[in-house]
Scaffold this active site. Structure first.
Site, short mmCIF file in Angstrom:
data_model
loop_
_atom_site.label_atom_id
_atom_site.label_comp_id
_atom_site.label_asym_id
_atom_site.label_seq_id
_atom_site.Cartn_x
_atom_site.Cartn_y
_atom_site.Cartn_z
N GLY A 1 24.09 6.40 -22.38
CA GLY A 1 24.43 4.99 -22.50
C GLY A 1 25.10 4.73 -23.83
O GLY A 1 25.40 5.65 -24.60
N HIS A 2 25.31 3.45 -24.11
CA HIS A 2 25.99 3.05 -25.34
C HIS A 2 25.02 2.47 -26.37
O HIS A 2 25.45 1.80 -27.31
CB HIS A 2 27.09 2.03 -25.03
CG HIS A 2 28.22 2.59 -24.23
ND1 HIS A 2 29.30 1.84 -23.84
CD2 HIS A 2 28.44 3.84 -23.75
CE1 HIS A 2 30.15 2.60 -23.13
NE2 HIS A 2 29.63 3.82 -23.07
N GLY A 3 23.73 2.69 -26.17
CA GLY A 3 22.74 2.24 -27.14
C GLY A 3 22.34 0.80 -26.93
O GLY A 3 22.52 0.22 -25.85
#
EC number: 3.2.1.15
Length: 394
Positions: free
Chosen positions: A242-244
């Site tokens: 994911g992107h955090g």
């Protein structure tokens, strides 16, 4: 002995009698009783809404029950304006599955939408939005619908989600918008790392939201925090791929609500694009981000473990390049350690027109391939305490 035995029998009888009254007073509405059929082929939307309507009309706390099995659901709208019951539990022991043709729900915005409800609890179950075909369409660049959020709550109060699994959403998995007091516990989000715009949990214009003991694997932000979010608590979260966790993008509008009082603690990021990020558009705005705490975080091969990006402008379009107007202040990073996938492990790229202030680093220890990492600062001011690696550039 006889008196004691008689007393025990009396107590058990009273407990049984009391529980029988409670069960009788708190009705359960099984969607199969309203015509729902498992197997994932028969549309169960009307049956679900009928069970919901019965629960709404009940004068006591009520349960809508989804038995084991797969139940095909088109777009379903749960309207709180016509619901008199403020204590409805939706117990899901099965799987709700979206149509395989993404066009059926793809242009609607939401698959399962709750609006203006109070006291709704969702326990257990799986949502399978079957988003893979839509992702392929988006990745191919062809004209295709935007996609539907799997589960959305709008303008609602006292919401609880516990033990829910959301799979393969077309777009956001769970949306909390305009809500007060929402608790998301033991939630699991699952989608491939290349699935576009599939944020795990998105919160905006909401206060008193808690996200705990959850695991998010997706193709976009694990948790995204939009304008107007306040008093948000995120604890014990596993993120990756994911992107955090991202505050933003913010500052698209000139007069935009700010973000404040956000705590993210005891989280692990594994192979993500970012760890904890604050992101704003490079355009004028009156917004703000303040009073943020990132605490007890573990980074495992994360590309940008700690980042503030106030020059967000993808493809250099629709940005006047005047600098972000969003004011970022009082952001603390405490006990953050692990490994960065890039040499710059800490990056504060703040606004040239409204610099960041009050940034605190305390006990940050990040390495790059077993080597010292570096930090980069632009228009950022603050302090560093304790062991801080890479060395502070504030």
């Amino acid at each position: 002995m006889a008196i004691s035995r008689m007393f025990q029998i009396l107590i058990l009888s009273l407990l049984y009698f009391t529980s029988s009254i409670v069960l009788a007073a708190n009705p359960t509405y099984n969607i199969q009783s309203y015509g729902a059929k498992s197997g994932g082929k028969s549309d169960c939307s009307k049956a679900f809404l009928s069970a919901w309507g019965a629960a709404c009309a009940a004068t006591a706390p009520a349960t809508v029950y989804v038995p084991p099995g797969r139940y095909l659901m088109r777009n379903v709208y749960f309207d709180g304006n016509s619901c008199k019951n403020n204590a409805i539990t939706i117990r899901i022991d099965g799987t709700l599955v979206a149509p395989s043709d993404y066009n059926v729900i793809g242009s609607s915005g939401s698959w399962l939408k709750f609006e203006r409800v109070t006291g709704v609890s969702i326990y257990g179950g799986t949502l399978d939005a079957q988003g893979a075909n839509l992702w392929a369409c988006k990745n191919s660049g062809k004209g295709c619908p935007k996609g539907a959020t799997s589960l959305a709550f709008y303008n609602s109060n006292n919401i609880r989600i516990n033990g829910l699994v959301s799979m393969n959403s077309q777009m956001f998995h769970i949306l909390v918008d305009g809500c007060r007091n929402a608790n998301l516990v033991n939630v699991r989000v699952s989608a491939p790392g290349n699935s576009p715009n599939t944020d795990g949990i998105h919160v905006q214009q909401s206060s008193g939201v808690t996200i705990m003991n959850s695991h998010v694997s997706t193709g976009d932000d694990c948790v995204s925090i939009g304008p107007g979010a306040s008093n948000l608590w995120i604890e014990n979260l596993a993120c990756g791929p994911g992107h955090g966790i991202s505050i933003g993008s913010l500052g698209w509008e000139m007069n935009e609500a700010g973000v404040q009082n956000v705590t993210v603690k005891t989280a692990t990021f594994s192979g993500t694009e970012n760890g904890v990020r604050v992101k704003t558009w490079a355009r004028p705005s009156n917004g703000f981000v303040r009073d943020i705490l990132f605490q007890h975080l573990v980074m495992v091969n994360v590309q940008n473990p700690v980042i503030i990006d106030q020059n967000y402008c993808p493809n250099h379009e629709k940005c006047p390049h005047q600098g972000s107007g969003v004011k970022i202040s009082n952001v603390k990073y405490e006990d953050i350690h692990g490994t960065s996938a890039t040499q710059v492990a800490v990056k504060f790229d703040c606004s040239k027109t409204r610099p960041c202030s009050g940034i605190e680093l305390d006990g940050v220890n990040l390495t790059f391939r077993d080597k010292p990492a570096t930090a980069s600062c632009s228009n950022a001011g603050g302090t560093a305490e304790g062991v801080v690696k890479p060395s502070s550039c504030l």
